[in-house]
Design a protein around this motif. Sequence first.
Motif: not given
Lengths: 165, 203
Positions: A7-8, A11-12, A15-16, A22, A25, A28-30, A32-33, A56, A107, B11, B14-16, B20, B24, B27, B200
Amino acid sequence: MFDQQSLNQLYAYANTLCGQQQDAYDLLHQCLENYLSKGIKAQNPSAYLRRMIRNRFIDQCRQQGLILSEQEHQGQALAIGTQCLEQLCIQQDELNKIWDILDARERELLYLWAWLEMNAREIAEELEVPRGTILSRIHRLRKKLQQSGLTWDNELFMINNEGNV
Amino acid sequence: MKFKKGLQDRFASQELNDSQLEQLMAMQGAAVPRQNQVSTENKNSYWRPFAFASVIMVAVLSGWLYLFQNTPGQLYQAIAHEVAKNHSKLKPLEVVSAQMPTVSAYFNQLNFVPRNSSNSGFSGLLLGGRYCTIQGEPAAQLRYSQESGVVSTLYQVPSEEAYEGLPDILQGQQPMRLYSRGYAVDLWQEQGLLMASVTLLEE
């Protein structure tokens, strides 16, 4: 099931692309869901979710009118591979400055190379583009980084060029 | 410091945050069937592993039969991969118009006339189109904008015998839903055409 490390990493990656924590996140949330709700069983779940995140993100950019299309530079000099990036050196305080001038594609390229340690061929397979496209991107990125003040590790450069092009 | 090392450090940082990460993980916990609950009152629990193994064997055999003996399934998935890949590239439109007659008139090299679909599940504002191919056959790619602003694509190509297994919208059948590259791909037949939409995954 994605563990904490996975997950991290995802997320990275988000974020890249986004450049905002935000937004990353939320992205990622969308994804994963959606992945979980559709019961998708991918052979490589992390790679599949990276693809979902990328798709996305691209759609969101289009929605906002941001152009991500790339002009292929036919005949332009190509990098040999990711080796040329290995030769770059940087001061700690320069990295943040340079990161701000890079676009999402650049990136993303650095994430796949530095964090997932992919070579040019593997990056091409991940992004589903020709290897030549990746070599072209690496070449342009290298020039951009050098213009931003990154230095070459001359000793390593000389060693790598022994007997090679 | 090597550039690569600097990036790796960046990198790695960069952690949750805890909240958060908890969201996850929760979920996933809600989506995954609970396998660690043991019922002490179930006197038949001894047979559960065998029953479960039997179900798995049947599922594997069914999947094998589907993959190797049900050729249309492989074909439909290949089409889904192809159109999803094309959609993600978003190549420039060759004809830009919100009017279907204008867009249709552009495709004079095709042996059919692109048209709006009767599929109520697919809608949007027409943006334009471009030529493309599906499984090597010349096809039309029509691009639409949804209310949310997200772009979706509708592909059209003459139907063939191989597509006979696909649902027919005009017979009241629902499109076949497949997934590829993070997109939802719907396949159906309509008035002699194979139609494929790429959108999508719904939130």
